[in-house]
Scaffold this active site. Structure first.
Site, PDB file in Angstrom:
ATOM      1  N   SER A  11       0.823  -1.217   0.000  1.00 46.15           N
ATOM      2  CA  SER A  11       0.000   0.000   0.000  1.00 46.15           C
ATOM      3  C   SER A  11       0.853   1.260   0.000  1.00 46.15           C
ATOM      4  O   SER A  11       0.434   2.308   0.485  1.00 46.15           O
ATOM      5  CB  SER A  11      -0.913   0.001   1.221  1.00 46.15           C
ATOM      6  OG  SER A  11      -0.106  -0.110   2.383  1.00 46.15           O
ATOM      7  N   GLY A  12       2.087   1.158  -0.546  1.00 43.24           N
ATOM      8  CA  GLY A  12       2.930   2.341  -0.690  1.00 43.24           C
ATOM      9  C   GLY A  12       2.503   3.130  -1.924  1.00 43.24           C
ATOM     10  O   GLY A  12       1.409   2.908  -2.486  1.00 43.24           O
ATOM     11  N   PHE A 100      10.937  -6.477   2.258  1.00 42.51           N
ATOM     12  CA  PHE A 100       9.832  -7.058   3.045  1.00 42.51           C
ATOM     13  C   PHE A 100       9.197  -8.271   2.369  1.00 42.51           C
ATOM     14  O   PHE A 100       8.344  -8.935   2.960  1.00 42.51           O
ATOM     15  CB  PHE A 100       8.745  -6.005   3.292  1.00 42.51           C
ATOM     16  CG  PHE A 100       9.251  -4.765   3.978  1.00 42.51           C
ATOM     17  CD1 PHE A 100      10.035  -4.854   5.121  1.00 42.51           C
ATOM     18  CD2 PHE A 100       8.960  -3.506   3.479  1.00 42.51           C
ATOM     19  CE1 PHE A 100      10.511  -3.713   5.763  1.00 42.51           C
ATOM     20  CE2 PHE A 100       9.432  -2.360   4.104  1.00 42.51           C
ATOM     21  CZ  PHE A 100      10.209  -2.464   5.248  1.00 42.51           C
ATOM     22  N   LYS A 207      18.411  -0.722 -12.157  1.00 44.15           N
ATOM     23  CA  LYS A 207      18.393   0.726 -12.464  1.00 44.15           C
ATOM     24  C   LYS A 207      18.399   1.560 -11.190  1.00 44.15           C
ATOM     25  O   LYS A 207      18.794   2.727 -11.207  1.00 44.15           O
ATOM     26  CB  LYS A 207      17.235   1.075 -13.397  1.00 44.15           C
ATOM     27  CG  LYS A 207      15.835   0.800 -12.860  1.00 44.15           C
ATOM     28  CD  LYS A 207      15.269   1.927 -12.044  1.00 44.15           C
ATOM     29  CE  LYS A 207      14.042   1.496 -11.276  1.00 44.15           C
ATOM     30  NZ  LYS A 207      13.547   2.498 -10.350  1.00 44.15           N
TER      31      LYS A 207
HETATM   32  P1  NAD Z   1       6.717   3.023  -0.694  1.00 45.86           P
HETATM   33  O1  NAD Z   1       8.186   3.099  -0.686  1.00 45.86           O
HETATM   34  O2  NAD Z   1       5.961   4.237  -1.158  1.00 45.86           O
HETATM   35  O3  NAD Z   1       6.149   2.721   0.753  1.00 45.86           O
HETATM   36  C1  NAD Z   1       6.751   1.857   1.683  1.00 45.86           C
HETATM   37  C2  NAD Z   1       5.745   0.769   2.036  1.00 45.86           C
HETATM   38  O4  NAD Z   1       6.365  -0.186   2.881  1.00 45.86           O
HETATM   39  C3  NAD Z   1       4.501   1.273   2.760  1.00 45.86           C
HETATM   40  O5  NAD Z   1       3.352   0.723   2.196  1.00 45.86           O
HETATM   41  C4  NAD Z   1       4.702   0.745   4.176  1.00 45.86           C
HETATM   42  O6  NAD Z   1       3.479   0.479   4.812  1.00 45.86           O
HETATM   43  C5  NAD Z   1       5.434  -0.542   3.898  1.00 45.86           C
HETATM   44  N1  NAD Z   1       6.144  -1.094   5.022  1.00 45.86           N
HETATM   45  C6  NAD Z   1       6.867  -0.436   5.965  1.00 45.86           C
HETATM   46  N2  NAD Z   1       7.378  -1.328   6.832  1.00 45.86           N
HETATM   47  C7  NAD Z   1       6.966  -2.556   6.436  1.00 45.86           C
HETATM   48  C8  NAD Z   1       7.192  -3.872   6.913  1.00 45.86           C
HETATM   49  N3  NAD Z   1       7.949  -4.111   7.999  1.00 45.86           N
HETATM   50  N4  NAD Z   1       6.628  -4.903   6.240  1.00 45.86           N
HETATM   51  C9  NAD Z   1       5.893  -4.686   5.138  1.00 45.86           C
HETATM   52  N5  NAD Z   1       5.648  -3.461   4.629  1.00 45.86           N
HETATM   53  C10 NAD Z   1       6.191  -2.408   5.281  1.00 45.86           C
HETATM   54  O7  NAD Z   1       6.245   1.747  -1.550  1.00 45.86           O
HETATM   55  P2  NAD Z   1       6.076   1.622  -3.147  1.00 45.86           P
HETATM   56  O8  NAD Z   1       6.401   2.908  -3.837  1.00 45.86           O
HETATM   57  O9  NAD Z   1       4.726   1.048  -3.423  1.00 45.86           O
HETATM   58  O10 NAD Z   1       7.239   0.611  -3.536  1.00 45.86           O
HETATM   59  C11 NAD Z   1       7.057  -0.775  -3.650  1.00 45.86           C
HETATM   60  C12 NAD Z   1       7.930  -1.307  -4.751  1.00 45.86           C
HETATM   61  O11 NAD Z   1       7.548  -0.678  -5.982  1.00 45.86           O
HETATM   62  C13 NAD Z   1       9.425  -1.035  -4.590  1.00 45.86           C
HETATM   63  O12 NAD Z   1      10.142  -2.184  -4.992  1.00 45.86           O
HETATM   64  C14 NAD Z   1       9.705   0.091  -5.583  1.00 45.86           C
HETATM   65  O13 NAD Z   1      11.027   0.034  -6.105  1.00 45.86           O
HETATM   66  C15 NAD Z   1       8.702  -0.219  -6.671  1.00 45.86           C
HETATM   67  N6  NAD Z   1       8.305   0.932  -7.505  1.00 45.86           N
HETATM   68  C16 NAD Z   1       8.024   2.138  -6.947  1.00 45.86           C
HETATM   69  C17 NAD Z   1       7.630   3.188  -7.771  1.00 45.86           C
HETATM   70  C18 NAD Z   1       7.295   4.547  -7.227  1.00 45.86           C
HETATM   71  O14 NAD Z   1       7.213   5.512  -8.005  1.00 45.86           O
HETATM   72  N7  NAD Z   1       7.062   4.700  -5.928  1.00 45.86           N
HETATM   73  C19 NAD Z   1       7.492   2.983  -9.143  1.00 45.86           C
HETATM   74  C20 NAD Z   1       7.770   1.721  -9.675  1.00 45.86           C
HETATM   75  C21 NAD Z   1       8.187   0.703  -8.830  1.00 45.86           C
HETATM   76  P1  13P Z   2      12.411   5.419  -7.378  1.00 42.57           P
HETATM   77  O1  13P Z   2      12.194   4.330  -6.358  1.00 42.57           O
HETATM   78  O2  13P Z   2      13.816   5.855  -7.518  1.00 42.57           O
HETATM   79  O3  13P Z   2      11.455   6.576  -7.170  1.00 42.57           O
HETATM   80  O4  13P Z   2      12.008   4.789  -8.798  1.00 42.57           O
HETATM   81  C1  13P Z   2      10.669   4.629  -9.106  1.00 42.57           C
HETATM   82  C2  13P Z   2      10.547   3.729 -10.284  1.00 42.57           C
HETATM   83  O5  13P Z   2      10.912   2.580 -10.224  1.00 42.57           O
HETATM   84  C3  13P Z   2       9.984   4.337 -11.508  1.00 42.57           C
HETATM   85  O6  13P Z   2       9.793   3.371 -12.516  1.00 42.57           O
END
Ligand code: NAD
Ligand code: 13P
Length: 356
Positions: A11-12, A100, A207
């Site tokens: 739920s991030g 996680f 990346k």
């Molecule tokens: P986030 O970084 O925004 O949020 C962190 C999340 O981790 C929150 O939901 C929090 O509740 C959770 N968390 C904290 N402690 C925890 C624990 N002990 N156990 C389980 N969950 C816990 O999350 P995100 O942006 O949804 O990132 C998730 C994945 O998506 C990552 O691998 C990231 O690289 C990838 N991603 C992110 C983006 C982006 O723009 N944010 C884009 C593409 C891919």
């Molecule tokens: P960051 O975690 O560096 O924000 O990258 C987000 C991402 O993976 C965009 O595709």
């Protein structure tokens, strides 16, 4: 007609942007609709301004901590129990920071519906003494179900704003990939199917290291020539490393949105870049800060993946802790069977030395 039930595990920021798109697709009022309207979203429970975050999400249909300002859809239900979120789901979407996922898989072992299909949106890998393990491999192993990946230049807030973006679904099982494409695709979010799941996932993982280098370029006040140098060399090392570990990875994958596309987006607009820029500026100003401090100050609970991934990849590259013959389970990998792997990856290695 039986319909597919969808669960979101995470739920991030990206999990919320993705669940919002899925909720738009599952809600359509069409007899041919393949999906159950309601999507259960597992939320790692925490307090938000004195209340439970799940309660706030269910009341406002927004995640004010990780994805403020975006309506997720009133058919998204936040649940604090991971077992309850996954119970009965036919399609399981995993999107949590990679550190996680092992714990998540252990909690879900034996709890998912037999025959369910999973897709991972997580970017990262796990390195154990016996070798590297991609998130999709971990899901397959622990949950005993197929796991595709969705990767691309997908900065969460831009997708929340419905700006044109693209992604690939890397798959082994084409039926599952087509179903997931229907679940995610929106007019502003174009999906292609790619029969190279490992290549796509390796790109998304690696990346994040290069993005730290891009942030350092910005922190040093250097211009586009320097950033282009980091991006180009980063792409070379991403390809070399992916094909060294997994020789079946396709060359063309690096030219897809999960390869060069994501690399460019992250090196200009991502969180890894942002935090590495601030870290570099603090070093240059003579008042050093740690990545942990800056992560919590700038990202407010969101997680940085690049620093962990850099250390994980360096564990593989560092010859001292992997005396030949290499103990990694990559039998036909010539690069891993010789010493001095660090010399083959000067950018990954230099970034790792700087951050440590
Ligand atoms: P986030 O970084 O925004 O949020 C962190 C999340 O981790 C929150 O939901 C929090 O509740 C959770 N968390 C904290 N402690 C925890 C624990 N002990 N156990 C389980 N969950 C816990 O999350 P995100 O942006 O949804 O990132 C998730 C994945 O998506 C990552 O691998 C990231 O690289 C990838 N991603 C992110 C983006 C982006 O723009 N944010 C884009 C593409 C891919
Ligand atoms: P960051 O975690 O560096 O924000 O990258 C987000 C991402 O993976 C965009 O595709």
């Amino acid at each position: 007609l039986a319909r597919y039930r969808v669960a979101m595990i995470g739920s991030g920021a990206w999990a919320c942007a993705a669940v919002r798109m899925m909720a738009q697709n599952t809600k359509v009022d069409d007899p041919a609709d393949e999906f159950v309207d309601e999507i259960r979203m597992w939320v790692y429970e925490e307090d938000y301004q004195g209340r439970k975050l799940t309660e706030v999400i269910n009341e406002t249909h927004e995640n004010p901590k990780y994805f403020p300002g975006f309506h997720l859809g009133d058919n998204v239900v936040a649940v604090p129990s991971i077992e309850e979120a996954a119970d009965g789901a036919d399609l399981i979407v995993l999107c949590a920071p990679h550190q996680f996922i092992h714990g998540i898989c252990k909690q879900l072992m034996g709890k998912v519906k037999p025959g369910a299909a999973a897709i991972s949106l997580t970017k990262g890998m796990r390195v154990r003494p016996e070798g590297p393990q991609l998130i999709s491999q971990m899901v397959r192993r622990y949950l005993n179900i197929d796991c595709a990946v969705l990767m691309g230049a997908n900065i969460a807030t831009d997708i929340g704003r419905e700006q044109l973006s693209e992604a690939v679904i890397g798959y082994d099982n084409l039926d599952h990939a087509e179903r997931f494409k229907k679940l995610f695709q929106r007019p502003y979010f174009r999906i292609s199917l790619l029969p190279d799941p490992v290549g796509a996932e390796m790109c998304g993982t690696l990346k994040n290291i290069v993005a730290l280098g891009a942030g350092m370029v910005d922190g040093l006040g250097l211009g586009p020539n320097s950033k282009a140098t980091i991006i180009r060399q980063g792409l070379v090392e991403m390809r070399r490393f992916s094909r060294a570990l997994y020789p079946s990875v396709r060359e063309d994958t690096f030219l897809e949105c999960c390869g060069v596309g994501d690399l460019v987006a992250t090196c200009y607009g991502g969180r890894n870049r942002l935090v590495a820029e601030a870290w570099t500026r603090a070093q240059m100003d003579g008042s050093p800060r740690t990545f942990e401090e800056l992560e919590s100050e700038l990202l407010k609970g969101q997680k940085l993946q690049g620093v962990l991934t850099s250390n994980e990849v360096q564990e593989i590259l560092r010859p001292a802790i992997h005396p030949a013959p290499c103990p990694l389970r990559v039998p036909s990998s010539p690069i891993l069977q010789k010493r001095h792997w660090e010399q083959d990856y000067p950018l990954f290695t230099t970034i790792n030395r700087i951050i440590n």
